[in-house]
Design an enzyme around this catalytic site. Structure first.
Site, PDB file in Angstrom:
ATOM      1  CE  LYS A 125       4.913 -30.493   7.374  1.00 63.47           C
ATOM      2  NZ  LYS A 125       6.237 -29.946   7.667  1.00 63.47           N
ATOM      3  CG  ASP A 165       7.165 -30.854   4.242  1.00 65.54           C
ATOM      4  OD1 ASP A 165       7.847 -30.500   5.207  1.00 65.54           O
ATOM      5  OD2 ASP A 165       7.073 -32.058   3.910  1.00 65.54           O
TER       6      ASP A 165
HETATM    7  P1  NDP Z   1      11.509 -31.582  -1.852  1.00 61.92           P
HETATM    8  O1  NDP Z   1      10.195 -31.992  -2.386  1.00 61.92           O
HETATM    9  O2  NDP Z   1      12.134 -30.333  -2.340  1.00 61.92           O
HETATM   10  O3  NDP Z   1      12.569 -32.757  -2.042  1.00 61.92           O
HETATM   11  C1  NDP Z   1      12.343 -34.010  -1.507  1.00 61.92           C
HETATM   12  C2  NDP Z   1      13.497 -34.921  -1.891  1.00 61.92           C
HETATM   13  O4  NDP Z   1      13.401 -36.112  -1.131  1.00 61.92           O
HETATM   14  C3  NDP Z   1      13.482 -35.339  -3.352  1.00 61.92           C
HETATM   15  O5  NDP Z   1      14.776 -35.558  -3.803  1.00 61.92           O
HETATM   16  C4  NDP Z   1      12.693 -36.647  -3.317  1.00 61.92           C
HETATM   17  O6  NDP Z   1      12.993 -37.547  -4.376  1.00 61.92           O
HETATM   18  C5  NDP Z   1      13.164 -37.244  -2.004  1.00 61.92           C
HETATM   19  N1  NDP Z   1      12.078 -38.058  -1.436  1.00 61.92           N
HETATM   20  C6  NDP Z   1      10.849 -37.639  -1.058  1.00 61.92           C
HETATM   21  N2  NDP Z   1      10.123 -38.665  -0.615  1.00 61.92           N
HETATM   22  C7  NDP Z   1      10.905 -39.743  -0.728  1.00 61.92           C
HETATM   23  C8  NDP Z   1      10.727 -41.114  -0.428  1.00 61.92           C
HETATM   24  N3  NDP Z   1       9.570 -41.564   0.072  1.00 61.92           N
HETATM   25  N4  NDP Z   1      11.769 -41.951  -0.645  1.00 61.92           N
HETATM   26  C9  NDP Z   1      12.952 -41.499  -1.148  1.00 61.92           C
HETATM   27  N5  NDP Z   1      13.172 -40.209  -1.465  1.00 61.92           N
HETATM   28  C10 NDP Z   1      12.164 -39.361  -1.251  1.00 61.92           C
HETATM   29  O7  NDP Z   1      11.303 -31.536  -0.263  1.00 61.92           O
HETATM   30  P2  NDP Z   1      12.157 -30.738   0.826  1.00 61.92           P
HETATM   31  O8  NDP Z   1      13.588 -30.727   0.461  1.00 61.92           O
HETATM   32  O9  NDP Z   1      11.466 -29.464   1.083  1.00 61.92           O
HETATM   33  O10 NDP Z   1      11.920 -31.643   2.119  1.00 61.92           O
HETATM   34  C11 NDP Z   1      12.795 -32.720   2.472  1.00 61.92           C
HETATM   35  C12 NDP Z   1      12.627 -33.059   3.949  1.00 61.92           C
HETATM   36  O11 NDP Z   1      12.893 -31.895   4.739  1.00 61.92           O
HETATM   37  C13 NDP Z   1      11.221 -33.510   4.369  1.00 61.92           C
HETATM   38  O12 NDP Z   1      11.342 -34.430   5.430  1.00 61.92           O
HETATM   39  C14 NDP Z   1      10.585 -32.221   4.901  1.00 61.92           C
HETATM   40  O13 NDP Z   1       9.544 -32.476   5.806  1.00 61.92           O
HETATM   41  C15 NDP Z   1      11.785 -31.606   5.596  1.00 61.92           C
HETATM   42  N6  NDP Z   1      11.729 -30.169   5.838  1.00 61.92           N
HETATM   43  C16 NDP Z   1      11.537 -29.277   4.803  1.00 61.92           C
HETATM   44  C17 NDP Z   1      11.513 -27.928   5.073  1.00 61.92           C
HETATM   45  C18 NDP Z   1      11.403 -26.910   3.984  1.00 61.92           C
HETATM   46  O14 NDP Z   1      11.514 -25.723   4.304  1.00 61.92           O
HETATM   47  N7  NDP Z   1      11.208 -27.275   2.738  1.00 61.92           N
HETATM   48  C19 NDP Z   1      11.614 -27.420   6.457  1.00 61.92           C
HETATM   49  C20 NDP Z   1      11.885 -28.430   7.429  1.00 61.92           C
HETATM   50  C21 NDP Z   1      11.917 -29.749   7.115  1.00 61.92           C
HETATM   51  P3  NDP Z   1      11.944 -37.745  -5.576  1.00 61.92           P
HETATM   52  O15 NDP Z   1      12.011 -36.489  -6.372  1.00 61.92           O
HETATM   53  O16 NDP Z   1      12.429 -38.935  -6.283  1.00 61.92           O
HETATM   54  O17 NDP Z   1      10.598 -37.945  -4.921  1.00 61.92           O
HETATM   55  O1  2IT Z   2       8.825 -29.061   8.450  1.00 63.45           O
HETATM   56  C1  2IT Z   2       8.890 -27.809   8.411  1.00 63.45           C
HETATM   57  O2  2IT Z   2       9.339 -27.160   9.366  1.00 63.45           O
HETATM   58  C2  2IT Z   2       8.478 -27.123   7.186  1.00 63.45           C
HETATM   59  N1  2IT Z   2       8.117 -27.765   6.219  1.00 63.45           N
HETATM   60  C3  2IT Z   2       8.493 -25.626   7.128  1.00 63.45           C
HETATM   61  C4  2IT Z   2       7.302 -25.041   7.810  1.00 63.45           C
HETATM   62  C5  2IT Z   2       7.104 -23.561   7.652  1.00 63.45           C
HETATM   63  O3  2IT Z   2       6.048 -23.113   8.099  1.00 63.45           O
HETATM   64  O4  2IT Z   2       7.950 -22.865   7.107  1.00 63.45           O
END
Ligand code: NDP
Ligand code: 2IT
Length: 441
Positions: A125, A165
């Site tokens: 990561k 992420d």
């Molecule tokens: P994005 O950046 O697309 O969206 C993140 C969202 O979460 C936004 O709405 C943001 O609000 C909110 N957010 C982020 N940090 C905070 C915080 N500290 N407090 C409150 N709200 C917060 O990210 P993703 O949707 O890609 O990721 C979301 C979660 O899913 C994370 O935990 C990530 O690790 C996990 N994840 C993502 C994957 C992927 O493929 N993208 C795969 C597996 C897991 P704001 O805009 O106000 O910051």
């Molecule tokens: O937390 C996660 O699994 C991710 N942000 C996606 C990782 C990836 O390599 O697609």
């Protein structure tokens, strides 16, 4: 168990500020005690001691010029945690709050998540303390290019394959892949989450949110239930939250909320398909805030967890649900917590929820659809053959069902499945077996 307690004490003595990392290690190691007790080699070969030390930590300066001509300096990291079962694989997070602790916790979790997918992927990561909010597209491009100027030395299609992420989506991956290609002189699968127009997989963008709902469907089915009409509260308004919402609406569940770091948007009667389309446009195209949306009830500064629901789907960030939120959910008779985010529920909250019979579906299983389709993107890149959306989606469904079944098998209690423990035992077993096969390395 003494061996586990000794290691937990050891890492908290050595790394006293790494609270998220401690929490992640504690949750996994305490859950896998029944497996360790039956496998003397785990202790004999110091597998636990080895698992908590990343293979390597790379930290670097990212200096770059913004649109105003100023030089800004950020910190970048890549934690290559464990490659026992395949090349390092895991996302890049750009957020001002990150530190080495964040990437150690995420890299540790990713190692076991990737093991659950049954694809050959180790755990890694990385990211930077860059705040993209309010930045121009030109600034984002300059930052991504500068970030890759250093990162490219440490990645490659058979070595370490980053993806997105928080704060890193298709746009950022495009800028980074462009720079990687220029610097390496190669067009290969060293990054995933690319646009399908230059080697990305169809359905990768949707995969984490869709996969989460496929996992939930399997868990509901195991319990003789289905999604139709169920009320769901979602946190977050990013990639994972929006795609989870889309799949839930498609399955005729009722989506009551989304949220961001400033507030939550409440739809008393459930969000419609059209409203969700507008929200996709607001977030993905206009890059706006939920407060700008005119429909629904915007609750400034409020999280969504007080909204009554049967299913809570945290999709924003770590530690969103702590003791207080857990108690509110219990009071409101929520039955399922579906962790779209990584470690959104604190250890204490999981304990309380379990004690009240709430099923917690853990992030390392629920959100593994994203990295799984990243794995499928690697396959397509390596074979020079793009797959259809239908084929990727079918494969994603299959993988999520297999992960569900692994979690069920891993649960010590078969009467009431403990999905958290099931995921930890199944993922740990696979990584530990590979590490034991390599001897002392
Ligand atoms: P994005 O950046 O697309 O969206 C993140 C969202 O979460 C936004 O709405 C943001 O609000 C909110 N957010 C982020 N940090 C905070 C915080 N500290 N407090 C409150 N709200 C917060 O990210 P993703 O949707 O890609 O990721 C979301 C979660 O899913 C994370 O935990 C990530 O690790 C996990 N994840 C993502 C994957 C992927 O493929 N993208 C795969 C597996 C897991 P704001 O805009 O106000 O910051
Ligand atoms: O937390 C996660 O699994 C991710 N942000 C996606 C990782 C990836 O390599 O697609």
């Amino acid at each position: 168990m003494q061996a586990v307690q000794t290691i937990l004490k050891d890492i908290s003595d050595k790394y006293p500020h790494e609270r998220d990392f401690h929490q992640a290690v504690k949750e996994v190691f305490e859950d896998v005690i029944p497996y360790i007790e039956n496998n003397d080699d785990i202790e004999k070969l110091s597998i636990l001691e080895r698992m908590v030390e990343p293979d390597r930590v790379i930290q670097f300066r990212v200096s770059w010029q913004n649109q105003k001509g100023e030089i800004e300096v950020n910190r970048g990291w890549r934690v290559q945690f464990n490659n026992a079962i395949g090349p390092y694989k895991g996302g890049l997070r750009f957020h001002p709050s990150v530190s080495l602790d964040t990437f150690k916790f995420l890299g540790f979790e990713q190692t076991f998540k990737n093991a659950l997918t049954s694809l050959p992927m180790g755990g890694g990561k990385g990211g930077a303390d860059f705040d993209s909010k309010g930045r121009s597209d030109a600034d984002i491009m300059s930052f991504c290019h500068a970030f890759m100027l250093e990162l490219h030395k440490h990645i490659g299609p058979d070595y370490d394959v980053p993806a997105g992420d928080i704060g890193v989506g298709g746009r950022e991956i495009g800028y980074m892949f462009g720079m990687y290609k220029k610097l390496s002189g190669r067009f290969d699968g060293a990054l995933t989450g690319k646009s399908p127009s230059f080697g990305g997989s169809l359905i990768r963008k949707e995969a984490t949110g869709y996969g989460a709902i496929y996992f939930l469907e399997n868990a509901l089915k195991h319990n003789g239930e289905d999604l139709k009409g169920k009320s769901c509260v979602i946190s977050g308004a990013g990639n994972v939250a929006l795609h989870a919402a889309k799949k839930l609406i498609e399955k005729e569940a009722k989506v009551l909320s989304l949220s961001d770091s400033k507030g939550s948007l409440y739809f008393k009667d459930g969000m419609s398909k059209d409203q969700l389309e507008e929200l996709f446009e607001l977030k993905e195209i206009k890059r706006g805030r939920l407060s700008e949306y005119s429909q629904g009830d915007y609750r400034d500064g409020q999280e969504p967890w007080d909204i009554e629901c049967e299913i809570a789907v945290p999709c924003a960030t770590q530690n969103e649900i702590s003791e207080e939120e857990a108690k509110t959910l219990i009071k409101n008779k929520t039955k399922w917590i579906v962790e779209g985010a990584n470690m959104p529920t604190t250890a204490q909250a999981v304990k309380i929820l379990h004690a009240e019979g709430v099923s917690v579906l853990p992030g390392k299983a629920v959100n593994a659809g994203g990295v799984s389709v990243s794995g499928l993107e690697r396959t397509q890149n390596a074979t020079y053959l793009p797959w259809t959306a239908e084929k990727v989606d079918e494969k994603l469904k299959e993988i999520m069902k297999d992960i569900h079944d692994l979690c069920v098998d891993g649960s010590v209690n078969q009467e009431k499945i403990n999905y958290v423990q099931g995921a930890n035992i199944a993922g740990f077993k696979r990584v530990a077996e590979a590490m034991m096969a390599y001897g002392s390395l």
